[in-house]
Design an enzyme around this catalytic site. Structure first.
Site, short mmCIF file in Angstrom:
data_model
loop_
_atom_site.label_atom_id
_atom_site.label_comp_id
_atom_site.label_asym_id
_atom_site.label_seq_id
_atom_site.Cartn_x
_atom_site.Cartn_y
_atom_site.Cartn_z
N HIS A 7 0.83 -1.20 0.00
CA HIS A 7 0.00 0.00 0.00
C HIS A 7 0.87 1.26 0.00
O HIS A 7 2.05 1.21 0.31
CB HIS A 7 -0.97 0.02 1.18
CG HIS A 7 -0.34 0.12 2.53
ND1 HIS A 7 0.04 -0.98 3.27
CD2 HIS A 7 -0.01 1.20 3.30
CE1 HIS A 7 0.55 -0.60 4.42
NE2 HIS A 7 0.54 0.73 4.47
N GLU A 43 -8.38 4.86 9.89
CA GLU A 43 -7.88 4.58 8.55
C GLU A 43 -8.91 3.88 7.69
O GLU A 43 -9.84 3.25 8.18
CB GLU A 43 -6.62 3.74 8.61
CG GLU A 43 -6.83 2.37 9.23
CD GLU A 43 -5.56 1.56 9.29
OE1 GLU A 43 -5.30 0.82 8.32
OE2 GLU A 43 -4.83 1.67 10.28
N GLN A 60 -3.90 3.46 1.58
CA GLN A 60 -4.26 3.52 2.99
C GLN A 60 -4.38 4.99 3.35
O GLN A 60 -3.40 5.73 3.32
CB GLN A 60 -3.19 2.86 3.86
CG GLN A 60 -3.51 2.91 5.34
CD GLN A 60 -2.35 2.39 6.18
OE1 GLN A 60 -1.20 2.73 5.94
NE2 GLN A 60 -2.68 1.56 7.15
N HIS A 84 3.96 7.20 3.58
CA HIS A 84 4.88 6.07 3.50
C HIS A 84 4.51 5.14 2.36
O HIS A 84 3.41 5.22 1.80
CB HIS A 84 4.93 5.29 4.82
CG HIS A 84 3.64 4.58 5.15
ND1 HIS A 84 2.60 5.20 5.81
CD2 HIS A 84 3.25 3.30 4.93
CE1 HIS A 84 1.61 4.33 5.98
NE2 HIS A 84 1.98 3.17 5.45
N GLU A 134 7.48 0.71 5.07
CA GLU A 134 6.86 -0.29 5.93
C GLU A 134 6.98 -1.65 5.27
O GLU A 134 6.90 -1.77 4.05
CB GLU A 134 5.37 0.08 6.11
CG GLU A 134 4.60 -0.84 7.02
CD GLU A 134 3.14 -0.42 7.17
OE1 GLU A 134 2.43 -1.07 7.96
OE2 GLU A 134 2.70 0.54 6.51
#
Length: 150
Positions: A7, A43, A60, A84, A134
Protein backbone atom coordinates in the site's frame (compact mmCIF):
# COMPACT_ATOMS: atom_id res chain seq x y z
CA UNK A 1 11.55 -11.53 -0.11
CA UNK A 2 9.47 -8.48 -0.88
CA UNK A 3 6.69 -9.43 -3.28
CA UNK A 4 4.61 -6.34 -4.05
CA UNK A 5 3.69 -2.81 -3.15
CA UNK A 6 1.20 -3.57 -0.39
CA UNK A 7 0.00 0.00 0.00
CA UNK A 8 0.78 3.67 -0.19
CA UNK A 9 -0.07 5.49 3.05
CA UNK A 10 -1.63 8.92 2.59
CA UNK A 11 -2.08 11.21 5.59
CA UNK A 12 -5.23 13.35 5.57
CA UNK A 13 -7.03 15.85 7.79
CA UNK A 14 -10.53 14.49 7.09
CA UNK A 15 -10.82 10.78 6.34
CA UNK A 16 -14.44 10.92 5.15
CA UNK A 17 -13.79 13.76 2.68
CA UNK A 18 -10.63 12.07 1.41
CA UNK A 19 -12.44 8.74 0.92
CA UNK A 20 -15.14 10.58 -1.02
CA UNK A 21 -12.51 12.21 -3.25
CA UNK A 22 -10.98 8.83 -4.16
CA UNK A 23 -14.44 7.31 -4.67
CA UNK A 24 -15.74 10.16 -6.87
CA UNK A 25 -12.50 10.70 -8.80
CA UNK A 26 -11.19 7.17 -9.33
CA UNK A 27 -14.04 4.86 -8.36
CA UNK A 28 -12.07 3.30 -5.46
CA UNK A 29 -14.21 1.88 -2.67
CA UNK A 30 -13.37 1.24 0.97
CA UNK A 31 -12.33 -2.37 1.43
CA UNK A 32 -11.69 -2.07 5.17
CA UNK A 33 -11.69 0.63 7.83
CA UNK A 34 -10.65 0.69 11.46
CA UNK A 35 -9.35 2.77 14.30
CA UNK A 36 -5.84 1.73 15.32
CA UNK A 37 -5.46 3.07 18.86
CA UNK A 38 -1.82 1.97 19.11
CA UNK A 39 -0.89 3.95 15.99
CA UNK A 40 -3.29 6.79 16.85
CA UNK A 41 -5.11 6.78 13.50
CA UNK A 42 -8.46 6.22 11.89
CA UNK A 43 -7.88 4.58 8.55
CA UNK A 44 -9.50 3.31 5.39
CA UNK A 45 -7.98 0.80 3.00
CA UNK A 46 -9.05 1.30 -0.62
CA UNK A 47 -8.30 -1.80 -2.69
CA UNK A 48 -6.68 -1.09 -6.03
CA UNK A 49 -6.03 -4.58 -7.40
CA UNK A 50 -5.26 -8.21 -6.66
CA UNK A 51 -1.64 -9.35 -6.97
CA UNK A 52 -0.06 -12.50 -8.33
CA UNK A 53 1.05 -13.66 -4.86
CA UNK A 54 -2.53 -13.75 -3.57
CA UNK A 55 -2.30 -10.38 -1.84
CA UNK A 56 -3.55 -7.01 -2.98
CA UNK A 57 -2.43 -3.41 -3.37
CA UNK A 58 -4.20 -0.61 -1.52
CA UNK A 59 -4.25 3.08 -0.78
CA UNK A 60 -4.26 3.52 2.99
CA UNK A 61 -5.83 6.79 4.06
CA UNK A 62 -4.78 7.87 7.55
CA UNK A 63 -6.41 10.50 9.77
CA UNK A 64 -4.67 11.06 13.11
CA UNK A 65 -6.91 10.77 16.17
CA UNK A 66 -4.23 12.26 18.42
CA UNK A 67 -1.83 15.12 17.78
CA UNK A 68 0.96 13.11 19.45
CA UNK A 69 0.59 10.12 17.10
CA UNK A 70 3.34 9.55 14.53
CA UNK A 71 0.98 10.57 11.71
CA UNK A 72 -0.25 13.60 13.68
CA UNK A 73 3.31 14.81 14.29
CA UNK A 74 4.21 14.20 10.65
CA UNK A 75 1.17 16.17 9.45
CA UNK A 76 2.03 19.09 11.76
CA UNK A 77 5.29 19.44 9.78
CA UNK A 78 4.17 18.35 6.31
CA UNK A 79 0.40 18.67 5.96
CA UNK A 80 -1.54 16.16 3.91
CA UNK A 81 0.20 13.85 1.45
CA UNK A 82 2.11 10.65 0.91
CA UNK A 83 3.28 9.43 4.31
CA UNK A 84 4.88 6.07 3.50
CA UNK A 85 5.20 3.16 1.11
CA UNK A 86 4.65 -0.42 2.24
CA UNK A 87 6.06 -3.54 0.66
CA UNK A 88 4.41 -6.91 1.10
CA UNK A 89 6.40 -9.90 2.32
CA UNK A 90 5.52 -13.44 3.30
CA UNK A 91 7.73 -13.13 6.39
CA UNK A 92 8.17 -9.68 7.96
CA UNK A 93 10.41 -11.12 10.71
CA UNK A 94 12.96 -12.67 8.35
CA UNK A 95 12.97 -9.79 5.88
CA UNK A 96 13.28 -7.08 8.53
CA UNK A 97 16.24 -8.92 10.09
CA UNK A 98 17.92 -9.30 6.68
CA UNK A 99 17.44 -5.60 6.01
CA UNK A 100 18.70 -4.71 9.51
CA UNK A 101 21.81 -6.80 8.79
CA UNK A 102 22.44 -4.52 5.79
CA UNK A 103 22.65 -1.51 8.10
CA UNK A 104 19.11 -0.13 7.74
CA UNK A 105 17.46 0.88 11.00
CA UNK A 106 14.29 -1.11 11.71
CA UNK A 107 12.03 0.98 13.95
CA UNK A 108 10.33 -1.84 15.89
CA UNK A 109 12.32 -4.54 17.68
CA UNK A 110 9.45 -6.96 16.99
CA UNK A 111 6.75 -6.54 14.31
CA UNK A 112 3.44 -5.10 15.52
CA UNK A 113 -0.19 -5.46 14.54
CA UNK A 114 -1.15 -3.39 11.52
CA UNK A 115 -4.26 -2.92 9.41
CA UNK A 116 -6.50 -5.94 8.92
CA UNK A 117 -4.48 -7.95 11.48
CA UNK A 118 -1.31 -7.75 9.39
CA UNK A 119 2.16 -7.84 10.98
CA UNK A 120 4.25 -4.75 10.29
CA UNK A 121 7.47 -2.91 10.94
CA UNK A 122 8.95 0.32 9.59
CA UNK A 123 12.37 1.23 8.24
CA UNK A 124 13.93 4.58 9.13
CA UNK A 125 13.40 7.12 6.34
CA UNK A 126 16.93 8.50 6.69
CA UNK A 127 18.23 5.05 5.71
CA UNK A 128 15.75 4.76 2.79
CA UNK A 129 16.51 7.97 0.87
CA UNK A 130 13.89 10.00 2.73
CA UNK A 131 11.05 7.49 2.38
CA UNK A 132 9.38 6.00 5.45
CA UNK A 133 9.12 2.35 4.42
CA UNK A 134 6.86 -0.29 5.93
CA UNK A 135 7.14 -4.06 5.63
CA UNK A 136 3.84 -5.95 5.81
CA UNK A 137 2.89 -9.59 6.18
CA UNK A 138 -0.80 -9.68 5.42
CA UNK A 139 -3.29 -11.74 7.37
CA UNK A 140 -5.61 -13.98 5.38
CA UNK A 141 -7.37 -11.47 3.10
CA UNK A 142 -10.58 -13.50 3.03
CA UNK A 143 -10.97 -12.88 6.77
CA UNK A 144 -11.53 -9.16 6.14
CA UNK A 145 -13.28 -9.04 2.78
CA UNK A 146 -15.48 -5.95 2.79
CA UNK A 147 -15.29 -5.70 6.57
CA UNK A 148 -15.50 -2.32 8.25
CA UNK A 149 -14.49 -1.91 11.88
CA UNK A 150 -15.45 1.49 13.26
Amino acid sequence: MLTRIDHIGIACFDLDKTVEFYRATYGFEVFHSEINEEQGVREAMLKINETSDGGASYLQLLEPIREDSAVGKWMAKNGEGVHHIAFGTADVDTDSEAIRDKGVRVLYEQPRRGSMDSRITFLHPKDCHGVLTELVTAADPAAHKGEEDH
